[in-house]
Structure formats: structure tokens, C-alpha cells
Design an enzyme around this catalytic site. Structure first.
Site, mmCIF file in Angstrom:
data_model
loop_
_atom_site.group_PDB
_atom_site.id
_atom_site.type_symbol
_atom_site.label_atom_id
_atom_site.label_comp_id
_atom_site.label_asym_id
_atom_site.label_seq_id
_atom_site.Cartn_x
_atom_site.Cartn_y
_atom_site.Cartn_z
ATOM 1 C CE LYS A 1 -3.398 -1.645 5.330
ATOM 2 N NZ LYS A 1 -3.409 -2.308 6.643
ATOM 3 C CB ILE B 1 -11.639 -7.473 3.476
ATOM 4 C CG1 ILE B 1 -11.554 -7.900 4.942
ATOM 5 C CG2 ILE B 1 -13.033 -6.994 3.123
ATOM 6 C CD1 ILE B 1 -11.837 -6.759 5.926
ATOM 7 C CE LYS C 1 0.479 -2.089 3.939
ATOM 8 N NZ LYS C 1 0.111 -3.371 4.487
HETATM 9 P P1 NAP Z 1 8.399 -9.544 5.345
HETATM 10 O O1 NAP Z 1 7.901 -10.672 6.174
HETATM 11 O O2 NAP Z 1 9.355 -8.597 5.945
HETATM 12 O O3 NAP Z 1 9.060 -10.181 4.020
HETATM 13 C C1 NAP Z 1 9.753 -9.419 3.080
HETATM 14 C C2 NAP Z 1 10.402 -10.375 2.061
HETATM 15 O O4 NAP Z 1 10.977 -9.602 1.017
HETATM 16 C C3 NAP Z 1 11.516 -11.239 2.650
HETATM 17 O O5 NAP Z 1 11.463 -12.535 2.101
HETATM 18 C C4 NAP Z 1 12.795 -10.520 2.199
HETATM 19 O O6 NAP Z 1 13.875 -11.395 1.971
HETATM 20 C C5 NAP Z 1 12.352 -9.940 0.869
HETATM 21 N N1 NAP Z 1 13.080 -8.732 0.529
HETATM 22 C C6 NAP Z 1 13.085 -7.552 1.198
HETATM 23 N N2 NAP Z 1 13.892 -6.656 0.578
HETATM 24 C C7 NAP Z 1 14.379 -7.289 -0.501
HETATM 25 C C8 NAP Z 1 15.247 -6.920 -1.536
HETATM 26 N N3 NAP Z 1 15.799 -5.695 -1.584
HETATM 27 N N4 NAP Z 1 15.529 -7.821 -2.521
HETATM 28 C C9 NAP Z 1 15.001 -9.059 -2.477
HETATM 29 N N5 NAP Z 1 14.142 -9.475 -1.521
HETATM 30 C C10 NAP Z 1 13.852 -8.608 -0.549
HETATM 31 O O7 NAP Z 1 7.188 -8.683 4.785
HETATM 32 P P2 NAP Z 1 5.645 -9.087 4.685
HETATM 33 O O8 NAP Z 1 4.988 -8.933 6.018
HETATM 34 O O9 NAP Z 1 5.493 -10.385 3.970
HETATM 35 O O10 NAP Z 1 5.077 -7.880 3.799
HETATM 36 C C11 NAP Z 1 5.322 -7.805 2.421
HETATM 37 C C12 NAP Z 1 4.405 -6.753 1.811
HETATM 38 O O11 NAP Z 1 3.054 -7.122 2.022
HETATM 39 C C13 NAP Z 1 4.554 -5.335 2.392
HETATM 40 O O12 NAP Z 1 4.354 -4.399 1.376
HETATM 41 C C14 NAP Z 1 3.403 -5.260 3.390
HETATM 42 O O13 NAP Z 1 2.951 -3.940 3.594
HETATM 43 C C15 NAP Z 1 2.359 -6.061 2.664
HETATM 44 N N6 NAP Z 1 1.329 -6.636 3.515
HETATM 45 C C16 NAP Z 1 1.685 -7.351 4.616
HETATM 46 C C17 NAP Z 1 0.691 -7.921 5.405
HETATM 47 C C18 NAP Z 1 1.011 -8.726 6.636
HETATM 48 O O14 NAP Z 1 0.074 -9.063 7.364
HETATM 49 N N7 NAP Z 1 2.263 -9.044 6.887
HETATM 50 C C19 NAP Z 1 -0.650 -7.745 5.053
HETATM 51 C C20 NAP Z 1 -0.969 -6.990 3.910
HETATM 52 C C21 NAP Z 1 0.032 -6.453 3.150
HETATM 53 P P3 NAP Z 1 14.537 -12.274 3.180
HETATM 54 O O15 NAP Z 1 13.495 -13.298 3.545
HETATM 55 O O16 NAP Z 1 15.752 -12.914 2.592
HETATM 56 O O17 NAP Z 1 14.832 -11.317 4.284
HETATM 57 N N1 HSE Z 2 0.659 -4.010 9.007
HETATM 58 C C1 HSE Z 2 -0.614 -4.131 8.388
HETATM 59 C C2 HSE Z 2 -1.671 -4.254 9.459
HETATM 60 C C3 HSE Z 2 -0.649 -5.340 7.495
HETATM 61 O O1 HSE Z 2 -1.318 -4.465 10.622
HETATM 62 O O2 HSE Z 2 -2.850 -4.138 9.135
HETATM 63 C C4 HSE Z 2 -1.857 -5.356 6.629
HETATM 64 O O3 HSE Z 2 -1.838 -4.350 5.687
#
Ligand code: NAP
Ligand code: HSE
Length: 436
Positions: A207, A138, A107
Site C-alpha cells: 500500500k 478511505i 494492492k
Molecule cells: P476472498 O474472501 O478470499 O475471496 C476471493 C474470491 O475470489 C472468492 O469468491 C473465490 O472463489 C474467488 N477466486 C479466487 N481464486 C479464483 C480463481 N482462480 N478463479 C475464480 N475465482 C477465484 O478475498 P477478499 O477478502 O474478498 O479479497 C479480494 C481482494 O480484495 C484481494 O486482492 C484483497 O487484497 C483485496 N482487499 C480485501 C479487503 C478485505 O477487507 N477483505 C480489503 C481491501 C482489499 P470461491 O468463493 O469459489 O472460493
Molecule cells: N488485509 C487487509 C487489511 C485488507 O487487513 O488491511 C485491506 O487491504
């Protein structure tokens, strides 16, 4: 079944990326049947390919070079689930320039660089799909785009950050400290890499900027939005609010006011009997009011591995259908330079709402009258007042609920009240939204 597969490159194998791969592995047959062609993972880019992973992936599939991955000729769709803005922006733009469709959960990227991203998509005849960027699992973006397309949207409001809702629920129900609840939300994978984005309200602002842009067909930028997070919330105020019949939530509100919009993110007291007050833990709820449909409410898990992966994979299927059919991808109105409209956003001072105020004042005759005189001068009328027995000899907490007042007047009155000799601490002020 088509004789070809659809090739996907994934950037990120963290919380969300792992969930996506789990679904693609466990539902491979069902997805191939639904789509008429299998999805094949061509490569997954991560920061550190040697790191231990929570799932098994085929040997040789991990790379630490996202740029090379998005340029590979066989890759047709890129899933960006790495997060952050600057590097993610570069990989996404490069993918679009190479005519790959992009699915993103990011986002921050869309709220800050949506126009640039969709300009690149339009120039290259490919699509950008962003369902997972708002409210996790959602399907609110599809609802706005498709199910509610007949309506003029009048108001969108709700709980859009799972981490904050989890923290506030833990504080209210378990008496947990803010720090304990935040640490647990991080452990459960809800929080952003930098959790200040969550607790300071910025993630919610990203968002609501996206939802407002999509709903009103006008690009709304993040700096037009008033943002206040939950960092300063104290258990004491949650408890006073409960006594008065209210529950504290971090709310996003976007509403039409004539030909302008009011868009804001802040903690708010809402009636404990309302549906939103009963949205707990990492769950989100988004209410959308349309002129034809009236009020609607969308509820589900707003953060976490599998709910978010559910939205990413749904977008992946839509992008894959576009690839297989050869039909052009759509650009949302708000980021289509030929169709977008401009819509002013009102300054926060023009907002009208109700307020909860907690003052710490000297315990002597005439103090309440001094405070009430100032409020009266700014046309702020009181709806309720509680004064508890003093907890220390010299000062006492006084809690007030106001009727509707203008933000500009309220802030001016608070400046005067906080400057009184009888006032011992800056007044705690939390907005009260009765109409939710
Ligand atoms: P995360 O757990 O921190 O995972 C990030 C991943 O990206 C890791 O595998 C990391 O590699 C990789 N990465 C980061 N920088 C990189 C780079 N420069 N080159 C290559 N790979 C790289 O993050 P996440 O929670 O999955 O969130 C990912 C996205 O989804 C974000 O935009 C977040 O806002 C969105 N999102 C998250 C959630 C949630 O509930 N977590 C919900 C909705 C949306 P390594 O594993 O090797 O460190
Ligand atoms: N950090 C975000 C949250 C993940 O807590 O809602 C979902 O966008």
C-alpha cells in the site's frame, strides 16, 4: 436516462465481491439515477460455483471460467476482487487487451505489476481504477490525485493494515494473545487469504509503495522498502510503552529527504496523545503533508466487506462514466512511461529516529555502565531508563528510550550489547516516532 446499461464482469465473490454485489443490488435505482444508466452484472467468476453463497445471485450468473468472462464482447468493465497475483495478473491483462476497463482491490497486483498493467491499459485506451487497493473505504487515492494535486507531497504516514491494527488494539485493550486476535480478524474478513502478508508487514508495504508512487510520480518498487511486521511484538513491550506514554502501531512512512525518499514499514511507538494512537480496531488513518496544504488526515475503515466494496463501487461508477462519455481514461503519472520520474530510495541504515530498547541483563554493579558506554560510543543519547525489580534472581529487564540516532549506529551498538557477557537475551528494539 440512457437507453443502454453498463455491463460488468466480476471475478471473485468472497468478502469484497459479496459486498460489491450487495451494493449493486440494494442501490440499483440510486446508482442508475446517479450514472444515467443502470449497471448490469453480466457474470461472476468464482473458484467453485456450487459453493453456498451469503447472497442470492440470478441463476446461471456464476462461472468458474474468468478468462471466458473477461473476453465476453458485452462486458465493458471487469472488477477483479479475487486476490492473489499470478492468476489475477493474467485475467486483468487479458481484460485490458480486450479493451475492458478494470477496477481492482488488489494492492499486491498493482505493487508488483503496476507498470505492466498500466502499459497494457495505455496500449488499449482503457483505464485501471484502484481506490480499494489502499486503506479500504478511505478515498485516499482520489484525494492524492485530485484534492491535493496542487501540492508537492512531503510526507505520507499512517496505519494502513486493518488486521494488524485490530490485533494490536485487542492485545492492548483486552490483553488478548496475538494468535486469538489474528483468528478473530480472519473471522471478520479483514485478513488476506494468506495472513502472513498482513502480520509480516507486506500488505502495508504494497500500500505505501502504491501511495508513494502516486504521490511522487515515480514508480517505487516493493524491494526498495524496509519491511518489518508485528509477529514478534510482545504484550510486555506494549505495557512498558503505555507506562512511558506511548502506544504501539504498525506504521508506514514515506518522506522526502532532499531529492530522495525514505520509505519504511515497521512497528512504532507513537505518543498516546496523538490522533493516530487513537485509531483502533480495523480502522486506518493516513496523514498526508503537502507544501501548500500542510498536514491532512484521512480516517475510516481500512478493511472489511462493505467499506472496501464502497471504494470498488465508487471506482466502478467512475469507469462507467468513462465508458458512457467515450472520453479517454487517465494513466497515473508514475506508470506513464512518458511522464514518470525516477526517485532514489535511501537505505534503511540512513534513517534517523528514536528507539525503545528492552534488555534482559545480569543484575550486578557496572552492567548499566557497560551498556551506556557502548551507546555513547555510537553517539546514542538516552532520554529515559526504567529498571524494574528483578523477576528472577539472576537477570533484570532494563527499558531505555533514546534520543534521535542513526539506524546504522543503533544496529551496530545492539550487536555489541547483545554480545556482552551480562546480556541474557537479544535486545528488543522498537522504533519510536514522536512526530506523528
Ligand atoms: P476472498 O474472501 O478470499 O475471496 C476471493 C474470491 O475470489 C472468492 O469468491 C473465490 O472463489 C474467488 N477466486 C479466487 N481464486 C479464483 C480463481 N482462480 N478463479 C475464480 N475465482 C477465484 O478475498 P477478499 O477478502 O474478498 O479479497 C479480494 C481482494 O480484495 C484481494 O486482492 C484483497 O487484497 C483485496 N482487499 C480485501 C479487503 C478485505 O477487507 N477483505 C480489503 C481491501 C482489499 P470461491 O468463493 O469459489 O472460493
Ligand atoms: N488485509 C487487509 C487489511 C485488507 O487487513 O488491511 C485491506 O487491504
Amino acid at each position: 436516462m440512457s437507453s443502454r446499461s453498463v455491463q460488468v464482469g466480476i471475478i471473485g465473490l468472497g468478502t469484497v465481491g459479496t459486498g460489491v454485489v450487495k451494493i449493486l443490488q440494494s442501490r440499483a435505482k440510486g446508482i442508475a439515477h446517479q450514472l444515467g444508466a443502470p449497471i448490469q452484472i453480466a457474470g461472476i467468476a468464482v473458484r467453485d460455483p456450487k459453493k453456498a453463497r451469503a447472497i442470492e445471485v440470478p441463476a446461471g450468473i456464476l462461472t468458474d471460467d474468468p478468462m471466458e468472462l473477461v473476453r465476453r464482447p458485452e462486458v465493458e468493465i471487469v472488477l477483479e476482487v479475487m486476490g492473489g497475483t499470478e492468476q489475477a495478473r493474467q485475467y486483468v491483462l487479458e481484460a485490458l487487451r480486450h479493451k475492458k476497463h478494470v477496477v481492482t482491490a488488489n494492492k499486491a497486483l498493482i505493487a508488483l505489476h503496476g507498470q505492466e498493467v498500466f502499459d497494457a491499459a495505455a496500449a488499449n485506451g482503457v483505464g485501471v481504477y484502484l481506490e480499494a487497493s489502499v486503506a479500504g473505504g478511505i478515498p485516499i487515492i482520489k484525494a492524492l490525485h485530485e484534492g491535493l494535486a496542487a501540492n508537492r507531497i512531503e510526507r505520507i504516514y499512517g496505519i494502513l493494515n486493518g488486521t494488524c491494527n485490530y490485533i494490536l488494539t485487542q492485545m492492548s485493550q483486552q490483553g488478548a494473545s496475538y494468535q486469538e486476535a489474528l483468528a478473530e480478524a480472519q473471522r471478520l474478513g479483514y485478513a488476506e487469504a494468506d495472513p502472513t502478508f498482513d502480520v509480516d508487514g507486506l500488505d502495508t508495504a504494497h500500500k505505501i509503495a502504491i501511495l508513494s508512487s502516486l504521490a511522487y510520480g515515480a514508480p517505487i518498487s516493493i524491494d526498495q522498502i524496509y519491511v518489518e511486521g508485528i509477529r514478534r511484538i510482545q504484550l510486555e513491550d506494549i505495557r512498558y510503552a503505555e507506562t512511558l506514554g506511548y502506544t504501539l502501531k504498525l506504521l508506514a512512512i514515506s518522506e522526502l529527504r532532499g531529492s530522495a525518499l525514505s520509505v519504511r514499514v515497521h512497528p512504532a511507538l507513537i505518543p498516546s496523545t496523538s490522533v493516530l494512537a487513537n485509531v483502533q480496531g480495523a480502522f486506518n488513518a493516513v496523514a498526508v503533508v503537502g507544501d501548500a496544504v500542510g498536514p491532512t488526515l484521512f480516517y475510516g475503515q481500512g478493511a472489511g466487506q462493505m467499506p472496501t466494496a464502497s471504494a470498488v463501487v465508487a471506482d466502478l461508477l467512475e469507469a462507467a462514466r468513462t465508458v458512457l462519455s467515450g472520453r479517454p481514461a487517465e494513466i497515473p503519472l508514475c506508470w506513464d512511461r512518458r511522464k514518470a520520474v525516477a526517485m532514489p530510495v535511501l537505505p534503511m541504515e540512513e534513517t534517523e529516529t528514536r528507539y525503545y530498547l528492552r534488555m534482559q541483563v545480569e543484575d550486578r554493579p557496572g552492567v548499566l555502565a557497560e551498556v551506556a558506554t557502548i551507546l555513547g560510543r555510537y553517539r546514542i543519547s538516552l532520554a529515559a531508563v526504567i529498571q524494574k525489580e528483578p523477576t528472577c534472581a539472576e537477570s533484570v529487564p532494563v527499558v531505555m528510550l533514546t534520543h534521535r540516532a542513526q539506524e546504522r549506529n543503533l544496529q551496530a551498538a545492539l550487536r555489541e550489547i547483545d554480545a556482552l557477557e551480562c546480556t541474557r537475551q537479544p535486545t528488543v528494539c522498537i522504533r519510536l516516532e514522536a512526530d506523528v
